[in-house]
Structures are given as structure tokens and as C-alpha cells.
Design a protein around this motif. Structure first.
Motif, PDB file in Angstrom:
ATOM      1  N   ASP A 228       0.807  -1.222   0.000  1.00 39.87           N
ATOM      2  CA  ASP A 228       0.000   0.000   0.000  1.00 39.87           C
ATOM      3  C   ASP A 228       0.835   1.264   0.000  1.00 39.87           C
ATOM      4  O   ASP A 228       0.355   2.297  -0.426  1.00 39.87           O
ATOM      5  CB  ASP A 228      -0.987  -0.008   1.166  1.00 39.87           C
ATOM      6  CG  ASP A 228      -0.349  -0.400   2.459  1.00 39.87           C
ATOM      7  OD1 ASP A 228       0.803  -0.846   2.409  1.00 39.87           O
ATOM      8  OD2 ASP A 228      -0.981  -0.262   3.504  1.00 39.87           O
ATOM      9  N   SER A 229       2.086   1.192   0.460  1.00 40.46           N
ATOM     10  CA  SER A 229       2.847   2.434   0.456  1.00 40.46           C
ATOM     11  C   SER A 229       3.475   2.707  -0.909  1.00 40.46           C
ATOM     12  O   SER A 229       3.952   3.803  -1.142  1.00 40.46           O
ATOM     13  CB  SER A 229       3.921   2.402   1.535  1.00 40.46           C
ATOM     14  OG  SER A 229       4.853   1.410   1.272  1.00 40.46           O
ATOM     15  N   GLU A 230       3.483   1.726  -1.789  1.00 43.66           N
ATOM     16  CA  GLU A 230       4.084   1.959  -3.105  1.00 43.66           C
ATOM     17  C   GLU A 230       3.034   2.018  -4.207  1.00 43.66           C
ATOM     18  O   GLU A 230       2.934   3.017  -4.912  1.00 43.66           O
ATOM     19  CB  GLU A 230       5.079   0.837  -3.444  1.00 43.66           C
ATOM     20  CG  GLU A 230       6.205   0.728  -2.455  1.00 43.66           C
ATOM     21  CD  GLU A 230       6.756  -0.680  -2.400  1.00 43.66           C
ATOM     22  OE1 GLU A 230       6.545  -1.442  -3.345  1.00 43.66           O
ATOM     23  OE2 GLU A 230       7.381  -1.024  -1.380  1.00 43.66           O
ATOM     24  N   ILE A 231       2.289   0.930  -4.330  1.00 46.38           N
ATOM     25  CA  ILE A 231       1.345   0.876  -5.447  1.00 46.38           C
ATOM     26  C   ILE A 231      -0.080   0.836  -4.914  1.00 46.38           C
ATOM     27  O   ILE A 231      -0.950   0.163  -5.457  1.00 46.38           O
ATOM     28  CB  ILE A 231       1.653  -0.311  -6.374  1.00 46.38           C
ATOM     29  CG1 ILE A 231       1.803  -1.587  -5.569  1.00 46.38           C
ATOM     30  CG2 ILE A 231       2.900  -0.058  -7.165  1.00 46.38           C
ATOM     31  CD1 ILE A 231       1.901  -2.811  -6.426  1.00 46.38           C
ATOM     32  N   VAL A 232      -0.285   1.558  -3.828  1.00 44.91           N
ATOM     33  CA  VAL A 232      -1.593   1.805  -3.225  1.00 44.91           C
ATOM     34  C   VAL A 232      -2.286   0.519  -2.784  1.00 44.91           C
ATOM     35  O   VAL A 232      -2.141   0.126  -1.642  1.00 44.91           O
ATOM     36  CB  VAL A 232      -2.494   2.623  -4.164  1.00 44.91           C
ATOM     37  CG1 VAL A 232      -3.698   3.131  -3.416  1.00 44.91           C
ATOM     38  CG2 VAL A 232      -1.735   3.797  -4.725  1.00 44.91           C
TER      39      VAL A 232
ATOM     40  N   LEU D 351      11.885   4.876  -4.578  1.00 46.94           N
ATOM     41  CA  LEU D 351      11.418   6.261  -4.698  1.00 46.94           C
ATOM     42  C   LEU D 351      10.609   6.632  -3.467  1.00 46.94           C
ATOM     43  O   LEU D 351      10.802   7.691  -2.871  1.00 46.94           O
ATOM     44  CB  LEU D 351      10.578   6.402  -5.975  1.00 46.94           C
ATOM     45  CG  LEU D 351       9.748   7.660  -6.124  1.00 46.94           C
ATOM     46  CD1 LEU D 351      10.633   8.870  -6.232  1.00 46.94           C
ATOM     47  CD2 LEU D 351       8.848   7.558  -7.324  1.00 46.94           C
ATOM     48  N   VAL D 352       9.725   5.699  -3.079  1.00 48.59           N
ATOM     49  CA  VAL D 352       8.861   5.976  -1.931  1.00 48.59           C
ATOM     50  C   VAL D 352       9.681   6.138  -0.653  1.00 48.59           C
ATOM     51  O   VAL D 352       9.474   7.077   0.113  1.00 48.59           O
ATOM     52  CB  VAL D 352       7.818   4.845  -1.795  1.00 48.59           C
ATOM     53  CG1 VAL D 352       7.133   4.919  -0.463  1.00 48.59           C
ATOM     54  CG2 VAL D 352       6.819   4.927  -2.904  1.00 48.59           C
ATOM     55  N   ILE D 353      10.644   5.245  -0.426  1.00 47.24           N
ATOM     56  CA  ILE D 353      11.376   5.363   0.847  1.00 47.24           C
ATOM     57  C   ILE D 353      12.347   6.538   0.807  1.00 47.24           C
ATOM     58  O   ILE D 353      12.591   7.152   1.836  1.00 47.24           O
ATOM     59  CB  ILE D 353      12.088   4.066   1.252  1.00 47.24           C
ATOM     60  CG1 ILE D 353      13.107   3.636   0.221  1.00 47.24           C
ATOM     61  CG2 ILE D 353      11.109   2.972   1.552  1.00 47.24           C
ATOM     62  CD1 ILE D 353      14.072   2.641   0.766  1.00 47.24           C
ATOM     63  N   THR D 354      12.907   6.863  -0.361  1.00 40.88           N
ATOM     64  CA  THR D 354      13.797   8.025  -0.423  1.00 40.88           C
ATOM     65  C   THR D 354      13.016   9.288  -0.119  1.00 40.88           C
ATOM     66  O   THR D 354      13.458  10.137   0.650  1.00 40.88           O
ATOM     67  CB  THR D 354      14.434   8.126  -1.815  1.00 40.88           C
ATOM     68  OG1 THR D 354      15.000   6.872  -2.130  1.00 40.88           O
ATOM     69  CG2 THR D 354      15.510   9.173  -1.839  1.00 40.88           C
ATOM     70  N   PHE D 355      11.832   9.362  -0.702  1.00 44.62           N
ATOM     71  CA  PHE D 355      10.984  10.512  -0.423  1.00 44.62           C
ATOM     72  C   PHE D 355      10.631  10.555   1.066  1.00 44.62           C
ATOM     73  O   PHE D 355      10.655  11.611   1.689  1.00 44.62           O
ATOM     74  CB  PHE D 355       9.720  10.423  -1.276  1.00 44.62           C
ATOM     75  CG  PHE D 355       8.787  11.556  -1.078  1.00 44.62           C
ATOM     76  CD1 PHE D 355       9.126  12.803  -1.539  1.00 44.62           C
ATOM     77  CD2 PHE D 355       7.592  11.384  -0.412  1.00 44.62           C
ATOM     78  CE1 PHE D 355       8.273  13.870  -1.348  1.00 44.62           C
ATOM     79  CE2 PHE D 355       6.737  12.442  -0.221  1.00 44.62           C
ATOM     80  CZ  PHE D 355       7.078  13.681  -0.692  1.00 44.62           C
TER      81      PHE D 355
END
Lengths: 369, 181, 146, 367
Positions: A228-232, D351-355
Motif C-alpha cells: 500500500d505504500s508503493e502501489i496503493v 522512490l517511496v522510501i527516499t521521499f
């Protein structure tokens, strides 16, 4: 001779043959379905409560004693929701996908032995049937991802295929280790031959199988397809209402099915002292499920390339080596000396874990673009 | 990267979550259980004391949003008589500057925090609505005289404090039900 | 403690290299002409002894007669700071050279100034509105925007 | 046989679970690999800089709360310091200490959220967030006790602070300071050594030292890249020169270093709190300042070390009651400048964790 076959024989004495043939099947289907759906609902409640306690909060506790009716209320809410189909999605596939995910999971329960003789169909290739059927739901997830016409869902679908294909191999290889020792593919035979649970005889096989199944049922730390934190929400991002409920039930049904199979293959199934066998079986599946929830509450998830690397670089070679060791032992060790096998296998398990943690890098780094 | 420590770190983390399984949950089940709010709480309302108000409109001038509307006329004894005192709590950001600036302590923040309404219009409080009543009581924000009369705030730091040899595992809660505090 | 360099001394150093570039200077600030801004900025960054490698803040003020673009510079190496300013007097189309190539940090800040103040930074690779949407009319932080 | 592929554009945000608000990224992906990132911001733009030009210096304090709403005390602090510098107002000793106590409590609170949500972005299913929320809740209780609000404090005033602390504040704070190191150890044990976290974060999203300086990154992001630059030390404001604390510095500048620097900074903040509580003098908490303050004509740039980096206020006064120009230097917007360089070539998950490891707050980016 299973209970259903005995029932059929008894019915044949009083009813015409065709009725005696059909009735036990219907009875069996109803009983298994009732068991699965009821247990899944209890599992949903149990996971939410347990996860709450791991996270120092309470979890749902409003509806009914200790919130036990919460999943029913959730189900009712979900059923009443509007069913949304993406305008540019593939409507037929979108409609079909939840079914393709959910049905194979129900089919797995046909060969789960709940008690001595309490098995819907004691197939002589039971475990092969499980492996074959459970891979079908990956197709359903891929269909869902494709039909949604959504980029997140598509990424999730592609991740699913990669993950399923990779983790099927170590899972099957560790199953073969069990089969080698039993000498049969039938689920009830596997249970009956476990005087010592196989988790003690084959610790490495158990770890590989456990991790592989956790990946196959898309649970943390391998829950990449609904990360969910990446591709919802991954493949079911465009699903709502009853179709979403099917996925949701399917997810927990998957967890329940694999808990049953782990309990059957490695924890001795319904075998156990003092308590009735069915109670032992339930205790074992709840224990397995609790460990899965515990992992979910603690561990972050792997990245997709690390996930693949873990399957191909760690689990697969270890499973092959494990298979060789077990085969050698099955060939040369006399059956009367299982404890030697325990010692040898534990030694091999620790050596291999040490070696692999030193030798292999997990996943790639930065890609030049 | 490598799995250099063969899962020891994973095991350590799992032990931490397992320990938390036996700790008391910190959830407060809100409508039934209520934490006691701070004595200086800036609740979702204002309390206006008409007898102390001189109509000087310092509060209106200090409001960053211009929410307070005061209309006065000069009455007997050459004093202002407040005709209209209206606060739009829908636009108010509860900074408390009006309460701080009032030279006669005629305005105070309220202690209530359950003031949701269905219409924006209902959030505009008139002179009569703003007065002291059973459900509208002043808090101790910038009002040191009121502050000691209010109950002690429940603090989460007191959660697993040991006092007199016994371990407290629950917060002091006010069990009062219904609307208001 | 960060030492604020005396603007007059720095201005002297700048005029040695780029004559006619300094418009004004006092104890804390150096005001340079907008034409020579880029060279001066490069000079301030690369001259040893000055080494202004860190652009804290970039903003602009509308003084109605002219726009003033302000650069707050710090040297992490020597722990001293300087305020560099430039002015542009054209209200319709103010143009200042961009310093993105010298300090990458100016990227968003110049876009923000462009967005809210309407100063064009020449040489910026991606000069688009940052906070407001494309097609917004006007530049809200100008004094005459109501 | 060659398969023809082409990159596709994924629109991440403004509604996305891990963009920490209403941030939007236009990501070009080649499969899972990030090829290009373009941040699109402004969804929370409220025009605070313009609004402030029409309000008095005191009335602007509540607006600064709404910048970085996870660290609003520090925003107040930065603003009032800038105004005091502009108008030349002295602050009583006790108020200085109270401000330091609040700022360091706020730093712990903000870092708790940053670390918790960073781990949540890694996929740790809310557990670290909820553990850290518990500690943050204790701090929020204390803030509520002092100033009556839990998020938008509006506590600092020009010339001091609005209220003295109540008598039960110091015992509660001492208890918190005593037990906090234990909890930080627990967080360390929970995930800092976890193999999955190490594999995911080590070497990922590297911000090299020269790029960090060139993009004017600040706060934990700059220090994780190996630059020992903390405004509390480099340019001590208020009374930070009286306290003894270390500046944790990372080595590589990857996500793990940023996480580690934040954990260490919490420990240092606890140390500062210990010293500040021990030295807290008695006395007045606010200097006499006329409410409609008219600072002399001039300009000032005041900057402090906020939890997320260098928070600066650039104020221009024309001797009226309202600032002529009110500019905020938002640390997280400028930390985001190098986002593209940090994530290109990594996967979406990185990308998500870097952000997440940059620790942004959209209230501040968009203003």
C-alpha cells in the motif's frame, strides 16, 4: 476409507445408486464450505485483534462480545457498496477475476484432512493437486491487474506473476522432501506417517516451505502486490463491493488453506495426544496463522528484485541441497533411527543458513538509465 | 547488500513486538472513556461575559482572521453598550489572541471540544449563545484565576508509572457520558 | 558563530575583477547590477577565501520602483555569510540571470519567485509556475496585486 | 528476438498513501525502474506570505503554526527570533530556556513522526508508527498542558512566550526525559538491525556530499551526507551555546544514514532537555512589547535549525505594523531539489522510501 465413502456405502443400502453417489458429495461440499467461510470470518477478526495487540491498541471490539461480529458487519458493508467497473477496463475479465482467485482456494480444501478419515476426497496425488490448484489464483490476480486498466494494478499483476513463478519452485522442492520420507502423495498418508512431526525431522525444509507459502499467499514481508505504500492497493485498486469482498475472502482463505497445509505437512496434522484430533488440527492452524500475523506486525517488505533474488539465490539452492540430503537419508538411514536424522538435518540447516547469509548479495543496485 | 547476520535482526524485532503483546493497550475508547483535557485547553468555542465587557473591541482588533464582529452605541453614563457580539467559530483558528488581549477578562476560551454542527451558519455564535452556561464553561487559558479550579489533566506519561509500589496501567479518565465535558 | 562579511570589503574584491559590476554596498550587503550577477556569483563561489558554496535563501521583494532579488550566501568552509542583491527596474518584464548552474538549490526558489513575483530568470532550464497552476493570471506577491 | 518496450508515466499523488500529504510526482517508469521524476506541488498553497503582509507582527504567529504542522513550536520560534532581531527586543532568561525546551521537545516529536512514517513506507504495517505515536502523544500532552492546543501551539510571543509553565509540567517532563532513552533503544531494537531494513535502505537514495551542499540541503538530510553543519552550533541562536550536545553525522548519505541521524538526534535532544530543565531559572517569561509593534525600517534573515532543516524567515519592515515582505525559507522544499538525482535508476519502492527519508511536510512546502 474416508467418512464420506462410508456414508456413501451406507446410503447405497437404502437409496438408489445415483442418489447415494451424489448426496455425500453435496453434504461434504456444504460442510467444507461452512467450515472454510466460518473460519475465514473468525480469522479476519482474529488477525485484526491480534495485530491490534501487537501494536498496543485494541482492535475492533464494538460489535458482539470482543468484536467477534465485526467481520460480518464489514462484509455487509462491502456487499452494499456500489460496484464500480473502470470505464476503459476489460469488463468481462474484470468480472471474472475475483472468481478465478476465489474458487481455486476453495478447491484446496478438498484434500485437507481435518481428522482421521475426515477428508473430502483422499486423492492419491493429494499434494500435487494442492500445488497445481493453488497456482491458478495467480492467473486471477493477473487478470484483475490487467482488466483494471490501471498502472498500479498492472505493476502489481506483473509482480504477482514473477513472485508466483519464483516461489513455486522452492515450495515444491521442499514438499518433495516430505514426500520422499512418506513414500506417498496422499495427504492422509502424510499425516499418518508423522510420528515425529516433520518440522523436527526437516527444519530447513520447513523454513523454506513456510517462507515460500508466505510469499505465495502475499503476506508480509512478501506482500509486494498490494504494497500500500508503493502501489496503493495493487491489483484490487479498482475493485469495490462484492468483487472486492471476494478478493478479501480469497486472501484470508488462502492464508487458512496454507495454514492447513503447513499443519498437515510439517506439524503432524490432526495427530496429537489427549485432545480430539480436530481440536489439535485447529490449534495448529491457528498457531501457524498467529506466526504469520506476528511477522506482518513486525517486518517491512522486500523490494521486488530482492524478492526475486531471495527466491532464486537463497531458497532454491537451499531447497535443492535439502532435497539431496533427505533423499540420501531416506535411501541409506534405517527407519528406526529418526533421531540421527534430526541431528544431521539441524546441523545442515544451520551450516547452510550461515553460508548463504555470507555468500550472496540480495538484489541489484542502481540501474543506469 | 547481504543477509549478513542471518536473521538475528529480524528475530530481535520480532521479540520487541512480542513484548508489546503483553503491554496494556493505550487506546482510550472515546465516547465512553474521556481523557481530562488540559486546564488551558483552547476548546472549540469562546465564552463571553457581558457584565465585564466594555465594548472596547480590542479582541476584534487582535483577531488575525477578523472573525469577531462588535457593534456598539454609546448609552447612559457615556459607556459603550454592546448591541452585537458575534463570533464566526467556523473561520476561527483558536489561536487565543483575543482572549490574551482582552484587558477586562471579559472573553475566555471554552473547554468544550465537541461543537460540530451540520450547517456553517450554526457555527456563527451570537451574543446570547456566547454567554456562560452549563455546557459552555471557560477554560484557564490566559485566565490564571480559573485555571486551578479545573480538574487535573490526564497525561500519558503517567501511564506505566509506579506509585506506592503499585503499577498504574490506566489513565485518570472522566467517565461522564453525553455532550460536553 | 557565522561571521557576516563586510559588504564593502567584498565589493572591493569584486570590483577588482569585474569593474562596474557593483551598484552599491554597505556593511552587510553587496548590490550588483543584474547584468553582471552571474559572473559575480561564480566569482563568489569559486574564489578561495570567499567560497560561498551554500545558497541559504533566494527571494525577491517588490519595492514598487524596482524589484530586488536577494541571495543569502553562506560558506560552510569558513562559516561566514553575505547578502548579495540585485535590482531590476523594468516592471513589465523584469529579467535576472539564473544562478541554477552555480547553485542547484536555486531551481525551486527561482521558480517560486517567478511564480509569485513575476521575475524571469534567464537561463533557468525549467521556468514554470511552482505553487500556482498553469494559466494563473498575475503574480500575487507584487504589491499591486489585489 | 527483441521486445520493444517503452517507458510509461505514472502519476503518483496527490492522493497516495505515502506522499505524506498532497505531494504529486510525475514519475516516468521503465518497468519498475524510475527514469524521471518531476515533483508537482502547490495543492496546499494558502498564500501565507501574502496573507502575512496584511497582518500585524503578532497576528502572524498563528500563521507560522500552519507551516510545518508537525513542528509548529519551532516555526513560532524561528519567526519570533527574526522579529526580535529586526526590532532589537531582548528576551527574559526564563523565556529563553522555555523556548529551548519546547524546541527540543518538538524536535523529538517531529523526528518520531519522520522515523515512524519512514519505516511505514518501508512496509512495516503501522507498527513503528503506532509505537512512536505513543511517545509523541506524551509530548503532545505536555504541549497541551502548557499552551492549550495539541497541534497549532501559538506559544511563542515577540519578547518571550505567552504563558509560564504550570507546576505539574516539570515533573512530567522529567519523567519523560528519564524514560525516553529506553524507548529509543527499543526502536533501535525493533528495526534498526533488521536485515530487511538494512537491505532496503543501505546504499539507496544516496545524496553525495557535494550535491547536498550545492542543493543547500539542510538538517538531517545534509548531516547524513557527511557535512557537520548544524545551525545550533555553526550560528548559535537563542542560548544554544550553553548546552553540551553532539552533532551526529552520517557517512554515505543514503536512506539508512538519514534514519540513523534522526534517531541519534533524538538522543541528543534528550540530553539538551536534561540540561535545560536543570538550569531553568525563575523570573519573567515575556518582555513588555507593544502589541502593535513597529520595527524600524530594515530587513532581517533569521534562521534556525528546525527538525527538518534550516527554517528561515526573511522579513522586511517599513516601520508599519505589518511586515512589508514576509518570506519563508522552507527547508523541505529545498531538500527536495535533489530528489531526482537521488532516485533515478532505483525502483518505485525506493522512490517511496527516499521521499520518506527526506521527511517532508506539505504545509511547509506549499505554504
Amino acid at each position: 476409507m474416508t467418512l464420506l465413502e462410508q456414508f456413501q456405502l451406507w446410503l447405497a443400502t437404502i437409496w438408489p445408486e445415483w442418489a447415494a453417489y451424489i448426496t455425500p458429495a453435496i453434504v461434504g461440499i456444504v460442510v467444507v464450505l461452512a467450515f472454510v467461510l466460518l473460519t475465514v470470518i473468525v480469522f479476519i477478526w482474529y488477525e485484526r485483534r491480534l495485530l491490534g495487540r501487537f501494536q498496543i491498541r485494541l482492535g475492533p471490539n464494538r460489535l458482539g462480545p470482543e468484536g467477534i461480529f465485526q467481520p460480518i458487519a464489514t462484509a455487509l458493508k462491502v456487499l452494499l457498496k456500489e460496484d464500480i467497473v473502470p470505464a476503459k477496463g476489460d469488463k468481462l475479465v474484470h468480472w471474472l477475476a475475483p472468481v478465478v482467485v476465489f474458487v481455486p482456494i476453495l478447491l484446496i480444501f478438498a484434500v485437507v484432512p481435518f481428522d482421521k478419515g475426515a477428508i473430502f476426497s483422499d486423492l492419491n496425488v493429494g499434494i500435487v493437486y494442492v500445488v497445481a490448484i493453488s497456482s491458478v489464483s495467480a492467473v486471477g490476480i493477473y487478470m484483475a491487474g490487467w482488466a483494471s486498466n490501471n498502472k498500479y494494478a498492472l505493476i502489481a499483476a506483473l509482480r504477482t506473476i514473477a513472485q508466483m513463478v519464483s516461489y513455486e519452485l522452492p515450495v515444491v522442492l521442499s514438499i518433495i522432501g516430505v514426500v520422499l520420507m512418506v513414500g506417498s502423495l496422499s495427504m492422509s498418508q502424510i499425516v499418518e506417517s508423522q510420528n515425529i512431526p516433520f518440522i523436527i525431522l526437516q527444519p530447513l525444509g520447513f523454513v523454506i516451505f513456510f517462507l515460500g507459502t508466505v510469499a505465495e499467499m502475499n503476506r508480509c514481508p512478501f506482500d509486494l502486490l498490494e504494497a500500500d505504500s508503493e502501489i496503493v492497493a495493487g491489483y484490487h485498486i479498482e475493485y469495490s463491493g462484492m468483487k472486492f469482498a471476494m478478493f478479501y475472502l480469497g486472501e484470508y482463505g488462502h492464508a487458512l488453506a496454507y495454514s492447513c497445509i503447513i499443519a498437515t505437512l510439517f506439524l503432524g496434522g490432526w495427530q496429537g495426544p489427549l485432545l480430539p484430533p480436530i481440536i489439535w488440527f485447529l490449534i495448529k492452524i491457528v498457531a501457524v496463522f498467529s506466526v504469520i500475523v506476528w511477522m506482518r506486525s513486525t517486518l517491512p517488505r522486500l523490494r521486488v528484485d530482492q524478492l526475486m533474488a531471495f527466491a532464486w539465490k537463497c531458497l532454491l539452492p537451499m531447497a535443492v541441497i535439502n532435497l539431496f540430503i533427505v533423499a540420501a537419508e531416506a535411501l541409506w538411514l534405517p527407519e528406526a533411527l529418526p533421531w540421527i536424522m534430526v541431528v544431521v538435518n539441524f546441523a545442515f540447516a544451520s551450516i547452510l543458513t550461515l553460508l548463504w547469509s555470507r555468500l550472496f548479495a540480495l538484489g541489484g543496485g542502481r540501474v543506469e538509465v | 547488500m547481504r543477509f549478513e547476520r542471518y536473521g538475528v535482526g529480524v528475530a530481535k524485532g520480532m521479540v520487541v513486538t512480542f513484548k508489546h503483546l503483553f503491554r496494556h493497550p493505550i487506546t482510550v475508547q472515546y465516547p465512553e472513556e474521556r481523557l481530562v483535557v488540559s486546564r488551558r485547553i483552547r476548546g472549540n468555542e469562546l465564552v463571553w461575559f457581558p457584565d465585564r465587557c466594555t465594548g472596547c473591541a480590542t479582541c476584534a482588533k487582535s483577531c488575525p482572521q477578523g472573525n469577531i464582529e462588535i457593534v456598539t452605541h454609546i448609552g447612559d453614563e457615556d459607556k459603550y453598550v454592546v448591541d452585537k457580539f458575534e463570533v464566526d467559530t467556523g473561520r476561527c483558528m483558536f489561536c487565543g489572541l483575543c482572549v490574551e488581549s482582552c484587558p477586562y477578562e471579559a472573553l475566555a476560551m471554552g473547554i468544550s471540544y465537541e461543537r460540530a454542527q451540520y450547517r456553517r451558519r450554526q457555527l456563527v455564535l451570537s451574543k446570547e449563545e456566547l454567554q456562560l452556561s452549563d455546557i459552555r464553561r471557560p477554560s484557564g487559558y490566559a485566565r490564571p484565576k480559573i485555571e486551578p479550579t479545573l480538574p487535573r489533566q490526564s497525561l500519558l506519561v503517567d501511564w506505566d508509572r509506579e506509585e506506592g509500589g503499585q503499577k498504574l496501567s490506566r489513565l485518570p479518565l472522566s467517565k461522564k457520558r453525553g455532550r460536553g465535558v | 558563530m557565522t561571521v557576516a562579511l563586510n559588504g564593502e570589503e567584498v565589493a572591493k574584491k569584486i570590483t577588482e575583477v569585474f569593474p562596474d559590476s557593483v551598484a552599491a554596498a554597505n556593511k552587510v550587503t553587496v548590490v550588483v547590477t543584474s547584468k553582471s550577477l552571474y559572473q559575480v556569483a561564480e566569482f563568489l563561489k569559486n574564489t578561495s577565501g570567499l567560497d560561498f558554496d551554500y545558497l541559504n535563501n533566494l527571494t525577491a521583494v517588490d519595492y514598487i520602483d524596482y524589484f530586488e532579488v536577494i541571495y543569502h550566501l553562506t560558506s560552510l568552509k569558513h562559516n561566514h555569510s553575505l547578502i548579495l542583491k540585485t535590482r531590476c527596474y523594468e516592471r513589465d518584464r523584469p529579467i535576472v540571470p539564473s544562478v541554477v548552474k552555480i547553485w542547484r538549490t536555486a531551481d525551486f526558489q527561482e521558480r517560486e519567485v517567478y511564480d509569485l513575483m513575476g521575475i524571469t530568470f534567464e537561463g533557468h532550464h525549467n521556468l514554470k509556475r511552482l505553487l500556482l497552476w498553469e494559466g494563473f493570471v498575475g503574480h500575487p506577491l507584487r504589491r499591486d496585486y489585489l | 528476438m527483441s521486445i520493444k518496450t517503452e517507458p510509461f508515466i505514472l502519476n503518483m499523488g496527490p492522493q497516495h498513501p505515502s506522499t505524506h500529504g498532497v505531494f504529486r510526482m510525475r514519475v516516468t517508469l521503465d518497468g519498475e525502474v524510475v527514469v524521471d521524476v518531476e515533483p508537482v506541488i502547490g495543492y496546499l498553497h494558502r498564500g501565507i506570505e501574502k496573507l502575512a503582509e496584511g497582518r500585524t507582527y503578532t497576528q502572524n504567529i498563528p500563521f507560522t503554526d500552519r507551516l510545518d504542522y508537525l513542528a509548529s513550536m519551532t516555526n513560532n520560534f524561528a519567526y519570533v527570533l527574526a522579529v526580535e532581531k529586526l526590532a532589537g527586543i531582548g528576551v527574559p532568561e526564563r523565556a529563553e530556556y522555555l523556548r529551548i525546551i519546547m524546541a527540543e521537545m518538538m524536535r523529538i516529536s517531529s523526528h518520531l513522526m519522520a522515523v515512524g512514517f519512514f519505516l511505514n513506507d518501508l512496509g512495516a504495517m503501522m507498527t513503528p508508527v503506532l509505537y512512536m505515536w505513543r511517545e509523541r502523544e506524551k509530548l503532545l500532552d505536555l504541549f497541551e498542558m502548557v499552551c492549550g492546543q495539541r497541534l497549532t501551539y501559538n506559544y511563542m510571543r515577540i519578547g518571550g512566550v505567552s504563558h509560564d509553565i504550570p507546576e505539574e509540567f516539570l515533573p512530567a517532563l522529567k519523567r519523560f526525559v528519564a524514560e525516553m532513552p529506553k524507548f529509543i533503544d527499543e526502536y533501535d531494537q525493533l528495526l534498526a538491525e533488521n536485515e530487511i531494513v538494512l537491505t532496503r535502505t543501505k546504499g539507496v537514495g544516496v545524496l553525495p556530499e557535494d550535491l547536498a551542499i550545492n542543493t543547500a540541503a539542510s538538517g538531517p538530510v545534509l548531516r547524513a551526507s557527511g557535512v557537520k553543519w548544524d545551525i545550533r552550533r555553526a550560528d548559535p541562536y537563542s542560548i544554544y551555546d550553553r548546552f553540551d550536545f553532539d552533532i551526529p553525522v552520517g557517512s554515505v548519505g543514503d536512506c539508512y544514514d538519514r534514519y540513523w541521524v534522526r534517531i541519534q538526534e533524538m538522543r541528543q535532544s534528550v540530553r539538551i532537555l536534561e540540561q535545560a530543565v536543570a538550569q531553568l531559572p525563575e523570573g519573567e517569561v515575556c518582555a513588555k512589547v507593544f502589541q502593535l509593534l513597529r520595527p524600524p525600517v530594515g530587513e532581517v534573515y533569521g534562521h534556525i535549525e528546525a527538525p527538518k532543516g534550516e527554517l528561515g524567515f526573511y522579513l522586511v519592515s517599513d516601520n508599519s505594523i505589518a511586515p512589508y515582505r514576509f518570506h519563508i525559507r522552507p527547508p523541505t522544499l529545498i531538500n527536495l531539489t535533489a530528489l531526482k538525482e537521488m532516485v533515478i535508476g532505483w525502483k518505485v519502492a525506493d522512490l517511496v522510501i527516499t521521499f520518506g527519508s527526506i521527511d517532508v511536510c506539505l504545509g511547509e512546502i506549499d505554504r
